[in-house]
Design an enzyme around this catalytic site. Structure first.
Site, mmCIF file in Angstrom:
data_model
loop_
_atom_site.group_PDB
_atom_site.id
_atom_site.type_symbol
_atom_site.label_atom_id
_atom_site.label_comp_id
_atom_site.label_asym_id
_atom_site.label_seq_id
_atom_site.Cartn_x
_atom_site.Cartn_y
_atom_site.Cartn_z
ATOM 1 N N ASP A 20 -7.357 16.907 -65.295
ATOM 2 C CA ASP A 20 -7.987 15.809 -66.045
ATOM 3 C C ASP A 20 -6.937 14.924 -66.701
ATOM 4 O O ASP A 20 -7.097 13.700 -66.783
ATOM 5 C CB ASP A 20 -8.936 16.376 -67.100
ATOM 6 N N SER B 27 -30.859 13.527 -32.531
ATOM 7 C CA SER B 27 -31.347 14.781 -33.101
ATOM 8 C C SER B 27 -31.360 15.840 -32.001
ATOM 9 O O SER B 27 -31.560 15.529 -30.824
ATOM 10 C CB SER B 27 -32.771 14.621 -33.648
ATOM 11 N N GLU C 17 -22.385 27.140 -34.554
ATOM 12 C CA GLU C 17 -22.075 26.715 -35.913
ATOM 13 C C GLU C 17 -23.314 26.888 -36.777
ATOM 14 O O GLU C 17 -24.435 26.708 -36.297
ATOM 15 C CB GLU C 17 -21.638 25.243 -35.941
ATOM 16 N N LYS D 228 -26.262 25.982 -39.084
ATOM 17 C CA LYS D 228 -27.021 24.751 -39.297
ATOM 18 C C LYS D 228 -27.354 24.656 -40.786
ATOM 19 O O LYS D 228 -28.230 25.354 -41.282
ATOM 20 C CB LYS D 228 -28.287 24.742 -38.459
ATOM 21 N N ARG E 267 -28.649 8.849 -41.984
ATOM 22 C CA ARG E 267 -29.001 8.753 -40.573
ATOM 23 C C ARG E 267 -30.039 7.668 -40.331
ATOM 24 O O ARG E 267 -29.970 6.927 -39.351
ATOM 25 C CB ARG E 267 -29.529 10.105 -40.069
ATOM 26 N N GLU F 175 -23.013 17.071 -43.082
ATOM 27 C CA GLU F 175 -24.233 17.409 -43.818
ATOM 28 C C GLU F 175 -23.927 17.486 -45.307
ATOM 29 O O GLU F 175 -23.053 18.242 -45.740
ATOM 30 C CB GLU F 175 -24.775 18.758 -43.337
ATOM 31 N N LYS G 115 -23.573 24.268 -29.112
ATOM 32 C CA LYS G 115 -23.105 23.178 -28.256
ATOM 33 C C LYS G 115 -22.245 23.741 -27.123
ATOM 34 O O LYS G 115 -21.509 24.708 -27.330
ATOM 35 C CB LYS G 115 -22.246 22.183 -29.063
ATOM 36 N N LYS H 35 -33.233 27.704 -34.336
ATOM 37 C CA LYS H 35 -33.790 27.880 -35.666
ATOM 38 C C LYS H 35 -34.071 29.335 -35.966
ATOM 39 O O LYS H 35 -34.389 30.123 -35.076
ATOM 40 C CB LYS H 35 -35.080 27.078 -35.812
#
Length: 340
Positions: free
Chosen positions: A55, A100, A136, A138, A159, A193, A309, A333
């Site tokens: 600081d 998406s 990865e 989500k 987005r 994200e 991916k 998911k």
């Protein structure tokens, strides 16, 4: 590198700069030091000096820049200071259209995805192709698109509908894990994200209940609402964080595979979720998904599945896109998300 025992040298100078040249030299040193400790603390979760020492450095920086406003740069740490409330958000057109992912909810659907990928590659190459995959986590948050020119952050956008988003640059600058300048002077578009820690949600909800207001349901909704706040001071107080996971445009050759791209993002100074892994088969992907169903609740951020991916960029290009989603990737998911 500045060690733990050198905090005395980090205290602001009492004497004023004798000249503009001295001020410029001191500002360069201060910015470099502050950026070093920001990166350690907010990206690597390490600390070499106390918050008070940091600081003090920031305070000295602001004092010198106040005396010499023409020496202020776009990537100066002082540009994270929340200004006056915004009147609204401008619309911004994405330079790269935002897609998406399609969803899968069980192992059978993932094996079907694997079959589609291999069938498509067989048609393209005229032979059997065995791609590897990258898994990865989500993160359940709000997508953000960051544009850098010569290594300096110029725009941060939501987005939106994939073509047009909202310019939320002022608010994203309040997120300490977002670098205002990269470790290389590259120009490009990077996706990630924005998320809020579960512990931050608990703190905010205690304040909401104390004020007689309804608490927020989950950190995803609060993160999305926070990034659209017109007052950057509110954004700064809520301690948002970010993980960057993709390079969608770059003024130099991209890495040949997704694993190397994630490592390159880390090299540039971005905060990347460290739990990514390469999977040689779809069964390894499914095992990763099963493992994280059990582990997800232990993290301080919400995880709603796994992004899968094709690792090789050559195969990604060959697979291409459908009208709404990439053929080379899918969102795997967790079961609870199917109910939701």
């Amino acid at each position: 590198m500045i060690g733990k025992d050198n905090t005395k040298s980090l205290r602001p100078r009492r004497e004023s700069a004798d000249s503009k040249a001295e001020a410029r030299e001191r500002l360069v040193s201060l910015r470099k030091t502050i950026e070093h400790h920001r990166y350690l603390y907010h990206v690597l979760n390490k600390s070499e000096i106390s918050p008070g020492a940091l600081d003090a450095l920031k305070h000295e920086l602001v004092l010198i820049e106040s005396a010499y406003p023409d020496l202020v740069t776009a990537d100066s740490p002082s540009q994270r200071v929340a200004g006056a409330p915004l009147k609204g958000f401008k619309k911004v057109k994405h330079t790269v259209e935002q897609w998406s992912f399609n969803d899968a909810f069980n192992a059978d659907e993932m094996r079907e995805f694997d079959t589609r990928v291999k069938n498509s590659l067989r048609k393209s190459y005229g032979k059997e192709i065995k791609p590897s995959y990258v898994s990865e986590l989500k993160i359940d948050g709000l997508k953000v698109v960051l544009t850098y020119e010569n290594g300096i952050l110029v725009t941060a956008a939501t987005r939106g509908d994939g073509v047009i988003g909202e310019d939320v640059t002022a608010n994203v600058k309040m997120i300490e894990s977002v670098p205002l300048s990269l470790h290389e002077k590259v120009s490009g578009v990077f996706e990630g994200e924005v998320w809020m820690a579960k512990s931050t949600l608990e703190r905010v909800n205690r304040e909401e209940i104390k004020a007689g207001r309804e608490p927020y349901a989950n950190p995803r909704n609060l993160a999305a609402g926070t990034i659209r706040q017109l007052d950057p001071k509110v954004v700064k107080a809520r301690n948002l964080d970010v993980f960057i996971y993709d390079v969608t445009a770059l003024d130099k050759k991209l890495p040949d595979n997704q694993i190397d791209e994630l490592k390159y993002l880390q090299k540039l100074g971005f905060k990347v979720n460290s739990h990514f892994t390469e999977c040689k088969t779809i069964d390894e992907v499914i095992a990763y998904w099963q493992k994280w169903q059990k582990k997800a609740s232990k993290e301080d951020y919400w995880i709603d599945g796994v992004v899968v991916k094709v690792n090789e960029k050559e195969y990604q290009d060959a697979l291409g896109y459908t009208g709404k989603a990439p053929r080379f990737g899918i969102a795997f998911k967790f079961p609870a998300e199917q109910v939701t």
